[in-house]
Write a protein that holds these residues in place. Structure first.
Motif, PDB file in Angstrom:
ATOM      1  N   LEU A  12     -24.836 111.944  89.727  1.00 19.77           N
ATOM      2  CA  LEU A  12     -26.178 112.245  90.210  1.00 19.77           C
ATOM      3  C   LEU A  12     -27.164 111.117  89.937  1.00 19.77           C
ATOM      4  O   LEU A  12     -28.029 110.822  90.764  1.00 19.77           O
ATOM      5  N   SER A  13     -27.053 110.480  88.771  1.00 19.90           N
ATOM      6  CA  SER A  13     -27.971 109.385  88.462  1.00 19.90           C
ATOM      7  C   SER A  13     -27.537 108.078  89.125  1.00 19.90           C
ATOM      8  O   SER A  13     -28.316 107.124  89.182  1.00 19.90           O
ATOM      9  N   LEU A  14     -26.317 108.048  89.646  1.00 20.44           N
ATOM     10  CA  LEU A  14     -25.796 106.822  90.279  1.00 20.44           C
ATOM     11  C   LEU A  14     -25.808 106.885  91.801  1.00 20.44           C
ATOM     12  O   LEU A  14     -25.444 105.911  92.451  1.00 20.44           O
ATOM     13  N   TYR A  15     -26.217 108.029  92.355  1.00 22.68           N
ATOM     14  CA  TYR A  15     -26.033 108.225  93.786  1.00 22.68           C
ATOM     15  C   TYR A  15     -26.659 107.124  94.656  1.00 22.68           C
ATOM     16  O   TYR A  15     -26.036 106.677  95.631  1.00 22.68           O
ATOM     17  N   PRO A  16     -27.893 106.618  94.352  1.00 24.86           N
ATOM     18  CA  PRO A  16     -28.442 105.581  95.234  1.00 24.86           C
ATOM     19  C   PRO A  16     -27.648 104.277  95.156  1.00 24.86           C
ATOM     20  O   PRO A  16     -27.520 103.551  96.152  1.00 24.86           O
ATOM     21  N   ILE A  17     -27.118 103.982  93.970  1.00 18.36           N
ATOM     22  CA  ILE A  17     -26.316 102.757  93.803  1.00 18.36           C
ATOM     23  C   ILE A  17     -25.006 102.879  94.569  1.00 18.36           C
ATOM     24  O   ILE A  17     -24.562 101.933  95.243  1.00 18.36           O
ATOM     25  N   ILE A  18     -24.386 104.056  94.480  1.00 19.30           N
ATOM     26  CA  ILE A  18     -23.115 104.270  95.182  1.00 19.30           C
ATOM     27  C   ILE A  18     -23.309 104.171  96.693  1.00 19.30           C
ATOM     28  O   ILE A  18     -22.552 103.496  97.391  1.00 19.30           O
ATOM     29  N   LEU A  19     -24.342 104.828  97.207  1.00 19.82           N
ATOM     30  CA  LEU A  19     -24.591 104.794  98.650  1.00 19.82           C
ATOM     31  C   LEU A  19     -24.927 103.384  99.126  1.00 19.82           C
ATOM     32  O   LEU A  19     -24.435 102.921 100.169  1.00 19.82           O
ATOM     33  N   LYS A  20     -25.763 102.688  98.375  1.00 17.55           N
ATOM     34  CA  LYS A  20     -26.163 101.339  98.777  1.00 17.55           C
ATOM     35  C   LYS A  20     -24.970 100.384  98.752  1.00 17.55           C
ATOM     36  O   LYS A  20     -24.793  99.571  99.677  1.00 17.55           O
ATOM     37  N   SER A  21     -24.145 100.483  97.712  1.00 16.99           N
ATOM     38  CA  SER A  21     -23.026  99.554  97.592  1.00 16.99           C
ATOM     39  C   SER A  21     -22.028  99.725  98.733  1.00 16.99           C
ATOM     40  O   SER A  21     -21.445  98.738  99.200  1.00 16.99           O
ATOM     41  N   ILE A  89     -33.395 113.075  86.248  1.00 21.09           N
ATOM     42  CA  ILE A  89     -31.959 113.170  86.037  1.00 21.09           C
ATOM     43  C   ILE A  89     -31.511 112.224  84.932  1.00 21.09           C
ATOM     44  O   ILE A  89     -30.525 112.486  84.241  1.00 21.09           O
ATOM     45  N   GLY A  90     -32.256 111.153  84.714  1.00 21.90           N
ATOM     46  CA  GLY A  90     -31.925 110.237  83.632  1.00 21.90           C
ATOM     47  C   GLY A  90     -32.168 110.833  82.258  1.00 21.90           C
ATOM     48  O   GLY A  90     -31.556 110.415  81.275  1.00 21.90           O
ATOM     49  N   GLU A  91     -33.067 111.813  82.172  1.00 17.77           N
ATOM     50  CA  GLU A  91     -33.363 112.485  80.904  1.00 17.77           C
ATOM     51  C   GLU A  91     -32.442 113.679  80.654  1.00 17.77           C
ATOM     52  O   GLU A  91     -32.504 114.296  79.598  1.00 17.77           O
ATOM     53  N   THR A  92     -31.620 113.983  81.633  1.00 17.65           N
ATOM     54  CA  THR A  92     -30.805 115.198  81.581  1.00 17.65           C
ATOM     55  C   THR A  92     -29.431 114.915  80.979  1.00 17.65           C
ATOM     56  O   THR A  92     -28.821 113.887  81.262  1.00 17.65           O
ATOM     57  N   ALA A  93     -28.940 115.822  80.159  1.00 15.16           N
ATOM     58  CA  ALA A  93     -27.657 115.655  79.485  1.00 15.16           C
ATOM     59  C   ALA A  93     -26.504 115.574  80.485  1.00 15.16           C
ATOM     60  O   ALA A  93     -26.545 116.195  81.559  1.00 15.16           O
ATOM     61  N   GLU A  94     -25.472 114.827  80.103  1.00 12.16           N
ATOM     62  CA  GLU A  94     -24.307 114.637  80.969  1.00 12.16           C
ATOM     63  C   GLU A  94     -23.651 115.968  81.324  1.00 12.16           C
ATOM     64  O   GLU A  94     -23.245 116.192  82.460  1.00 12.16           O
ATOM     65  N   GLY A  95     -23.519 116.858  80.344  1.00  9.47           N
ATOM     66  CA  GLY A  95     -22.868 118.133  80.591  1.00  9.47           C
ATOM     67  C   GLY A  95     -23.606 118.981  81.610  1.00  9.47           C
ATOM     68  O   GLY A  95     -22.983 119.656  82.444  1.00  9.47           O
ATOM     69  N   ILE A  96     -24.930 118.959  81.556  1.00 13.79           N
ATOM     70  CA  ILE A  96     -25.734 119.711  82.525  1.00 13.79           C
ATOM     71  C   ILE A  96     -25.488 119.193  83.933  1.00 13.79           C
ATOM     72  O   ILE A  96     -25.328 119.964  84.888  1.00 13.79           O
ATOM     73  N   LYS A  97     -25.421 117.875  84.063  1.00 14.06           N
ATOM     74  CA  LYS A  97     -25.203 117.282  85.386  1.00 14.06           C
ATOM     75  C   LYS A  97     -23.818 117.632  85.925  1.00 14.06           C
ATOM     76  O   LYS A  97     -23.650 117.868  87.121  1.00 14.06           O
ATOM     77  N   LYS A  98     -22.828 117.690  85.043  1.00 15.42           N
ATOM     78  CA  LYS A  98     -21.478 118.036  85.488  1.00 15.42           C
ATOM     79  C   LYS A  98     -21.433 119.453  86.041  1.00 15.42           C
ATOM     80  O   LYS A  98     -20.878 119.702  87.119  1.00 15.42           O
ATOM     81  N   VAL A  99     -22.010 120.403  85.310  1.00 16.02           N
ATOM     82  CA  VAL A  99     -22.014 121.793  85.753  1.00 16.02           C
ATOM     83  C   VAL A  99     -22.840 121.955  87.025  1.00 16.02           C
ATOM     84  O   VAL A  99     -22.479 122.709  87.941  1.00 16.02           O
ATOM     85  N   ALA A 100     -23.955 121.220  87.109  1.00 19.59           N
ATOM     86  CA  ALA A 100     -24.850 121.330  88.272  1.00 19.59           C
ATOM     87  C   ALA A 100     -24.173 120.888  89.561  1.00 19.59           C
ATOM     88  O   ALA A 100     -24.524 121.364  90.646  1.00 19.59           O
ATOM     89  N   ILE A 101     -23.213 119.989  89.463  1.00 20.40           N
ATOM     90  CA  ILE A 101     -22.491 119.534  90.656  1.00 20.40           C
ATOM     91  C   ILE A 101     -21.804 120.714  91.344  1.00 20.40           C
ATOM     92  O   ILE A 101     -21.836 120.844  92.570  1.00 20.40           O
ATOM     93  N   PHE A 102     -21.202 121.597  90.545  1.00 22.00           N
ATOM     94  CA  PHE A 102     -20.549 122.769  91.124  1.00 22.00           C
ATOM     95  C   PHE A 102     -21.555 123.680  91.811  1.00 22.00           C
ATOM     96  O   PHE A 102     -21.304 124.199  92.905  1.00 22.00           O
ATOM     97  N   ASP A 103     -22.691 123.897  91.160  1.00 22.38           N
ATOM     98  CA  ASP A 103     -23.732 124.744  91.732  1.00 22.38           C
ATOM     99  C   ASP A 103     -24.171 124.202  93.095  1.00 22.38           C
ATOM    100  O   ASP A 103     -24.332 124.952  94.062  1.00 22.38           O
ATOM    101  N   ARG A 104     -24.340 122.898  93.187  1.00 19.78           N
ATOM    102  CA  ARG A 104     -24.787 122.279  94.437  1.00 19.78           C
ATOM    103  C   ARG A 104     -23.739 122.428  95.543  1.00 19.78           C
ATOM    104  O   ARG A 104     -24.058 122.779  96.680  1.00 19.78           O
ATOM    105  N   LEU A 105     -22.487 122.170  95.216  1.00 20.97           N
ATOM    106  CA  LEU A 105     -21.427 122.228  96.226  1.00 20.97           C
ATOM    107  C   LEU A 105     -21.183 123.644  96.730  1.00 20.97           C
ATOM    108  O   LEU A 105     -20.751 123.849  97.868  1.00 20.97           O
ATOM    109  N   LEU A 106     -21.447 124.619  95.870  1.00 24.12           N
ATOM    110  CA  LEU A 106     -21.349 126.009  96.304  1.00 24.12           C
ATOM    111  C   LEU A 106     -22.577 126.409  97.119  1.00 24.12           C
ATOM    112  O   LEU A 106     -22.472 127.157  98.095  1.00 24.12           O
TER     113      LEU A 106
END
Length: 216
Positions: A12-21, A89-106
């Motif tokens: 989530l915090s890398l998405y603009p870098i991934i898309l741009k690259s 998203i930079g202030e957010t814990a890694e674990g929260i971001k991992k779980v949130a990915i599932f919420d978004r995809l659902l």
């Protein structure tokens, strides 16, 4: 029907870098699994009724992280919302971001009941209590039809899967990999697997027992 690979490292915090690259620079610092995941996450949320198992899973996912993560279209960034507070998203814990990915995809309906999820290092960045709840949610989603392939080095994760196999009388296959031996395929419904992760956990238990017995 769509499949997705979810790496141990959050995106989530890398998405603009991934898309741009990949889309602009045409460089290949991130492979297609990262690009596919970012594009899936960028799809907007969908309103209306969802599969019952998916809706219940989303509620439980948000309980784990005590909030939600959403994309702010105006700011062009992800934020973690916890009650009346919000965090970048930079202030957010890694674990929260991992779980949130599932919420978004659902929530954006990228996943359906015939999807396959490849999940690397499920336990990374998560508190053991969150791992237990996360695996319970994964089991619920599997009953809705989603198939999971999970890579793990955690005795804790294997033990929870073993207990679920026993509790639900469910066949859960485990493949143990070793650099010097052939892959070993076992069913957790029949017991804990015979591999180096289990062996090391047992060795620590035996060392503790020997120490305590020596003290007495």
């Amino acid at each position: 029907d769509k499949s997705i690979y979810i790496p141990a490292k959050e995106v989530l915090s890398l998405y603009p870098i991934i898309l741009k690259s990949r889309d602009e620079d045409r460089s290949f610092g991130f492979d297609d699994t990262y690009l596919d995941l970012v594009r899936a996450l960028m799809q907007p949320g969908q309103k209306g009724n969802n599969y019952q198992g998916f809706s219940q899973s989303r509620d439980q996912l948000r309980e784990i992280i005590n909030g939600r993560v959403d994309f702010d279209d105006k700011a062009g960034a992800w934020y973690y919302y916890q009650g009346k507070n919000n965090y970048t998203i930079g202030e957010t814990a890694e674990g929260i971001k991992k779980v949130a990915i599932f919420d978004r995809l659902l929530g954006n309906r990228y996943l359906n009941r015939n999807s396959i999820i490849f999940l690397d290092e499920l336990e990374s960045s998560l508190h053991p209590k969150a791992v237990v709840k996360f695996l319970d949610i994964i089991y619920m989603l599997s009953q809705s039809g989603i198939q999971f392939f999970i890579a793990s080095h955690s005795y804790f994760t294997i033990k929870k899967l073993y207990l679920m196999a026993k509790q639900y009388n469910e066949s859960i296959s485990v493949i143990s990999l070793s650099p010097d031996e052939k892959p070993l395929i076992e069913d957790l419904r029949d017991g804990m697997p015979d591999n180096s992760i289990i062996d090391e956990a047992v060795a620590l238990y035996e060392a503790e027992t020997d120490f305590l017995m020596g003290e007495s």
